[in-house]
Design a protein around this motif. Sequence first.
Motif, PDB file in Angstrom:
ATOM      1  N   TYR A  37      11.434  -2.649  -5.972  1.00 16.51           N
ATOM      2  CA  TYR A  37      10.620  -3.877  -6.055  1.00 16.51           C
ATOM      3  C   TYR A  37       9.377  -3.747  -5.170  1.00 16.51           C
ATOM      4  O   TYR A  37       8.295  -4.192  -5.528  1.00 16.51           O
ATOM      5  CB  TYR A  37      11.458  -5.112  -5.661  1.00 16.51           C
ATOM      6  N   ARG A  38       9.573  -3.121  -4.013  1.00 20.01           N
ATOM      7  CA  ARG A  38       8.440  -2.907  -3.108  1.00 20.01           C
ATOM      8  C   ARG A  38       7.393  -1.996  -3.752  1.00 20.01           C
ATOM      9  O   ARG A  38       6.191  -2.227  -3.635  1.00 20.01           O
ATOM     10  CB  ARG A  38       8.916  -2.290  -1.784  1.00 20.01           C
ATOM     11  N   ALA A  39       7.842  -0.930  -4.425  1.00 23.47           N
ATOM     12  CA  ALA A  39       6.910   0.022  -5.030  1.00 23.47           C
ATOM     13  C   ALA A  39       6.083  -0.649  -6.129  1.00 23.47           C
ATOM     14  O   ALA A  39       4.881  -0.412  -6.251  1.00 23.47           O
ATOM     15  CB  ALA A  39       7.676   1.216  -5.598  1.00 23.47           C
ATOM     16  N   VAL A  40       6.722  -1.515  -6.913  1.00 29.15           N
ATOM     17  CA  VAL A  40       5.987  -2.222  -7.972  1.00 29.15           C
ATOM     18  C   VAL A  40       4.957  -3.160  -7.344  1.00 29.15           C
ATOM     19  O   VAL A  40       3.783  -3.187  -7.753  1.00 29.15           O
ATOM     20  CB  VAL A  40       6.967  -3.003  -8.893  1.00 29.15           C
ATOM     21  N   ALA A  41       5.369  -3.906  -6.320  1.00 31.86           N
ATOM     22  CA  ALA A  41       4.440  -4.835  -5.654  1.00 31.86           C
ATOM     23  C   ALA A  41       3.264  -4.079  -5.045  1.00 31.86           C
ATOM     24  O   ALA A  41       2.100  -4.477  -5.189  1.00 31.86           O
ATOM     25  CB  ALA A  41       5.187  -5.613  -4.563  1.00 31.86           C
ATOM     26  N   HIS A  42       3.565  -2.960  -4.419  1.00 29.51           N
ATOM     27  CA  HIS A  42       2.539  -2.163  -3.761  1.00 29.51           C
ATOM     28  C   HIS A  42       1.536  -1.624  -4.787  1.00 29.51           C
ATOM     29  O   HIS A  42       0.322  -1.652  -4.557  1.00 29.51           O
ATOM     30  CB  HIS A  42       3.201  -1.011  -2.998  1.00 29.51           C
ATOM     31  N   ALA A  43       2.046  -1.162  -5.929  1.00 32.93           N
ATOM     32  CA  ALA A  43       1.162  -0.626  -6.971  1.00 32.93           C
ATOM     33  C   ALA A  43       0.247  -1.725  -7.532  1.00 32.93           C
ATOM     34  O   ALA A  43      -0.932  -1.477  -7.805  1.00 32.93           O
ATOM     35  CB  ALA A  43       1.995   0.005  -8.088  1.00 32.93           C
ATOM     36  N   LEU A  44       0.792  -2.932  -7.689  1.00 34.03           N
ATOM     37  CA  LEU A  44      -0.037  -4.041  -8.207  1.00 34.03           C
ATOM     38  C   LEU A  44      -1.169  -4.354  -7.236  1.00 34.03           C
ATOM     39  O   LEU A  44      -2.328  -4.501  -7.636  1.00 34.03           O
ATOM     40  CB  LEU A  44       0.809  -5.311  -8.414  1.00 34.03           C
ATOM     41  N   VAL A  45      -0.826  -4.445  -5.953  1.00 30.37           N
ATOM     42  CA  VAL A  45      -1.842  -4.749  -4.934  1.00 30.37           C
ATOM     43  C   VAL A  45      -2.901  -3.639  -4.909  1.00 30.37           C
ATOM     44  O   VAL A  45      -4.104  -3.918  -4.913  1.00 30.37           O
ATOM     45  CB  VAL A  45      -1.187  -4.923  -3.535  1.00 30.37           C
ATOM     46  N   ALA A  46      -2.443  -2.379  -4.960  1.00 33.54           N
ATOM     47  CA  ALA A  46      -3.381  -1.246  -4.916  1.00 33.54           C
ATOM     48  C   ALA A  46      -4.325  -1.257  -6.114  1.00 33.54           C
ATOM     49  O   ALA A  46      -5.483  -0.851  -6.005  1.00 33.54           O
ATOM     50  CB  ALA A  46      -2.601   0.067  -4.857  1.00 33.54           C
ATOM     51  N   ALA A  47      -3.838  -1.755  -7.257  1.00 33.24           N
ATOM     52  CA  ALA A  47      -4.661  -1.779  -8.469  1.00 33.24           C
ATOM     53  C   ALA A  47      -5.486  -3.067  -8.556  1.00 33.24           C
ATOM     54  O   ALA A  47      -6.188  -3.296  -9.544  1.00 33.24           O
ATOM     55  CB  ALA A  47      -3.770  -1.637  -9.701  1.00 33.24           C
ATOM     56  N   GLY A  48      -5.373  -3.912  -7.529  1.00 35.12           N
ATOM     57  CA  GLY A  48      -6.134  -5.163  -7.513  1.00 35.12           C
ATOM     58  C   GLY A  48      -5.624  -6.186  -8.517  1.00 35.12           C
ATOM     59  O   GLY A  48      -6.355  -7.105  -8.908  1.00 35.12           O
ATOM     60  N   LYS A  49      -4.346  -6.050  -8.944  1.00 30.20           N
ATOM     61  CA  LYS A  49      -3.772  -6.988  -9.920  1.00 30.20           C
ATOM     62  C   LYS A  49      -3.025  -8.109  -9.198  1.00 30.20           C
ATOM     63  O   LYS A  49      -2.455  -7.875  -8.127  1.00 30.20           O
ATOM     64  CB  LYS A  49      -2.762  -6.267 -10.823  1.00 30.20           C
ATOM     65  N   PRO A  50      -2.971  -9.291  -9.803  1.00 28.91           N
ATOM     66  CA  PRO A  50      -2.199 -10.366  -9.170  1.00 28.91           C
ATOM     67  C   PRO A  50      -0.694 -10.065  -9.236  1.00 28.91           C
ATOM     68  O   PRO A  50      -0.236  -9.363 -10.145  1.00 28.91           O
ATOM     69  CB  PRO A  50      -2.540 -11.597 -10.010  1.00 28.91           C
ATOM     70  N   LEU A  51       0.061 -10.601  -8.271  1.00 27.19           N
ATOM     71  CA  LEU A  51       1.498 -10.303  -8.194  1.00 27.19           C
ATOM     72  C   LEU A  51       2.291 -10.939  -9.326  1.00 27.19           C
ATOM     73  O   LEU A  51       3.440 -10.597  -9.544  1.00 27.19           O
ATOM     74  CB  LEU A  51       2.052 -10.771  -6.843  1.00 27.19           C
TER      75      LEU A  51
END
Length: 211
Positions: A37-51
């Motif tokens: 779950y952390r990896a998915v959240a981290h990837a979204l933030v890194a890509a500038g996408k909303p959570l």
Amino acid sequence: MIPVIAIDGPAASGKGTLARRIAAHYGLRHLDTGLTYRAVAHALVAAGKPLDDDAEAVAVAARLDLSAMDRAVLAAHTVGEAASKVAVMPAVRRALVERQRQFAETPPGAVLDGRDIGTVVFPEATAKLYVTASPEVRAKRRYHEILAGGGEADEAVILADIERRDARDMGRADSPLRPAEDAHLLDTSDMTIETAFQAARATIDRALERH
Ligand code: DC
């Protein structure tokens, strides 16, 4: 069936440390499902996408390399907060649960730790443990961990964070954190990690004998 050990519990309960020890002791693979779950959240933030972009989150979950999750990066407090928001989306949970089951079903068997392993991911697990400790004890442990690592922290802030995270993890509609009916409860508030490990071992040994 190959052995699968399910270890659930709230944030900072010590379930991760216990799961790693159990996996090493029994020669099983280990997956910290919180990291997924952390990896998915981290990837979204890194890509500038909303959570709450669930289409993007599902795509990330489907291509996630479970063997390349960087614990050092994903351990950050902000990533944990973001993960508990991503974890409320049913489509993301379905995608990650699928990956977690594949991991667990690969020989020689596995120890999975998380929030919903005994209830949703592997209801037929060989042994189920629900590891908990009072919020105050968990906050104190986390506080000392941070100090030992050379950081600074405020115990009251950590306690408030833990209580907020518990409320989100236990209160969500999909797969809320709760002990499975057949889980063995382990309250580690007054236990050392060694005592907790010995208690867990006794339960798992019994379950493996019946397996
Ligand atoms: O255990 P952790 O702090 O790494 O988990 C981060 C978040 O991920 C947690 O707040 C809720 C979510 N999570 C989940 O919903 N289901 C799991 N099996 C593991 C974690």
